[in-house]
Design an enzyme around this catalytic site. Structure first.
Site, short mmCIF file in Angstrom:
data_model
loop_
_atom_site.label_atom_id
_atom_site.label_comp_id
_atom_site.label_asym_id
_atom_site.label_seq_id
_atom_site.Cartn_x
_atom_site.Cartn_y
_atom_site.Cartn_z
CG ASP A 91 -1.88 1.15 1.25
OD1 ASP A 91 -2.03 1.83 0.22
OD2 ASP A 91 -2.52 1.38 2.31
CG ASP A 343 -3.99 4.38 -2.41
OD1 ASP A 343 -3.22 3.53 -1.94
OD2 ASP A 343 -5.04 4.74 -1.84
#
Length: 484
Positions: A91, A343
């Site tokens: 992430d 992201d």
């Protein structure tokens, strides 16, 4: 998936319910690099391999097998002494690395059927690691995870008196924390320190060996909402994995496998950290765009998008008229809002209206196929098309759906692979397969934050380089399965 920024994140169950996954690249070695594989494969650690202490070696390449999951990409973390192995999401939109942890069963609310099996989530057992310890309230990581403006707050919460915490003498553990992600997800836990073992070689020449990084700070999480298995944070904050290991002075890259390999443990692709990530950016074909900064969210990776265009059957042909993006997508304002967040913890790319609506209108005019409104209603995707296909698999290069090109800041143009834009959500029936556009609508942005989000699905089969030396992000479409 980024903390404190709220956007729409599609639940994993949509993919698992409607995708029929059809399971059907190495780099030159340089010093000061870390290569992690994004995969489901088991740990490379064996008792016969002697760990190297990373603090004793300056010229280190580390190579670890990442694979596609149903809603993101996983890498293996080996925590503790001896190592306990965990699969966690990669992430770039958060900093904290955490795993399910403790002496009781891990509790996850609203985690969906995709993660609810008879086999419970593996738990890190601190008592089984000889190198485990609680992080102290005065550590920089404790202050960071509590997002405190006052570095003494965590020690005050831990019950230390003023002379102890102002003198740096408070021996109390870091107080429990809550860490919030977009979409209402959060985790509750405590901050621990232990060795993290990755895998690599000296100068990229010696055989692979475990490489031990002692004192790694991570979340020992006992319960969560919507976060079932653990996360490796790759943001730019103190807590992130590349920050703690010392690689934010260079950069990193990843090449995400196509989602057709989801849950296939035999096909992996590389995540690279350090010097080894950057020379690849000089290869022909990369397009670069400046990395933007946000004063409000300085730990994340932002780029600018000027617009989107649709390409015909020949993706090398000149783009059709560009749908111009609003100014909020091409730059970050003085308050730290706007720009496009890169992201990997968000599955799909999210675009704001009316820009997104204009893209849908252009796509409707360019796609020569009938819409499947019933699948749109069932899946929640905004455009699904009935595409002719005699038999599976239905190659993307044989349909006439237009390729999507992102016009980036600095004049760069990234043409996404078709499978990174559309995905077959049904099996072939009556010589037709339904393919849906896997973009989503952004919220209204009233609370600030990024103007749009580039998600992991659109990064599949695209090598992405985060060049922190030059302050830029590079993209190169390629078959990431060939880079395994």
């Amino acid at each position: 998936m980024h903390p404190f920024i709220h956007i729409y994140i599609l639940l994993p169950c949509i993919i698992s319910s409607f995708f029929n996954s059809q399971a059907t690249d190495t780099k030159p070695q340089t010093p000061n690099s870390l290569v992690l594989g994004l995969s489901h494969v088991s740990s490379l650690y064996t008792p016969s391999m002697t760990p190297l202490n990373s603090t004793n070696y300056d010229f280190l390449d580390i190579i670890e097998p990442v694979t596609a999951y149903t809603d993101g990409y996983l890498l293996s973390l080996n925590l503790g002494t001896p190592p306990q192995v965990f699969q966690v999401y990669l992430d770039t939109g958060s900093d904290l690395t955490w795993v399910p942890c403790g002496t009781t069963s891990y509790q996850c609310m609203e985690c969906g059927n995709d993660h609810s099996s008879s086999k419970p989530s593996p738990m890190f057992l601190p008592s089984q690691s000889s190198s485990n310890m609680m992080d102290l309230c005065g550590s920089r990581f404790c202050v960071d995870v509590h997002s405190s403006d006052n570095r003494f707050d965590p020690c005050a919460a831990a019950g230390c008196d003023i002379p102890a915490f102002t003198g740096g003498l408070c021996p109390r553990p870091c107080p429990p924390f809550s860490y919030t992600y977009g979409g209402g997800a959060l985790v509750l836990g405590s901050l621990a320190r232990d060795s993290v073992t990755l895998h690599g070689s000296m100068h990229g020449i010696d055989p692979l060996s475990p490489v031990e990084f002692p004192g790694f700070s991570f979340g020992c999480v006992g319960s969560s909402i919507r976060e079932p298995i653990g996360i490796a944070g790759f943001g730019k904050g103190k807590l992130s994995l590349p920050s703690q290991l010392g690689f934010l002075g260079k950069g990193f890259s990843h090449c995400f496998l196509g989602f057709r390999f989801a849950r296939n443990p035999n096909v992996t692709s590389p995540l690279v950290m350090g010097d080894l990530a950057l020379p690849a950016a000089t290869d022909g074909g990369f397009v670069f765009t400046p990395m933007l900064s946000s004063v409000t969210y300085p730990n994340f990776y932002y780029i600018g998008v000027e617009g989107v265009s649709l390409l015909g059957d020949d993706s090398s042909a000149a783009a059709a008229a560009m749908v111009a993006a609003p100014p909020s997508l091409s730059s970050v304002d003085p308050r730290g809002n706007g720009g496009v967040l890169v992201d990997t913890g968000t599955t799909y790319t999210h675009l704001p209206d009316p820009f997104y609506a204009s893209l849908l209108s252009s796509l409707g005019a360019a796609a020569p196929y009938e819409r499947s409104r019933d699948l749109e209603a069932r899946t929640g995707f905004d455009r699904c098309f009935r595409v002719p296909c005699a038999r599976a698999p239905c190659p993307a290069e044989e349909d006439r759906l237009p390729a999507i090109a992102l016009h980036l800041g600095g004049g760069a143009r990234l043409t996404l692979p078709k499978l990174s834009s559309y995905y077959p959500v049904t099996a072939v029936r009556d010589s037709v397969v339904v393919k849906c556009l896997l973009f989503q609508r952004m919220d209204d942005g009233a609370s600030g934050g990024p103007g749009a989000v580039l998600g992991s699905f659109q990064m599949q089969n695209v090598e992405v380089v985060y060049d922190l030396v030059a302050g830029r992000v590079g993209f190169l479409p390629r078959d990431c399965a060939l880079r395994a």
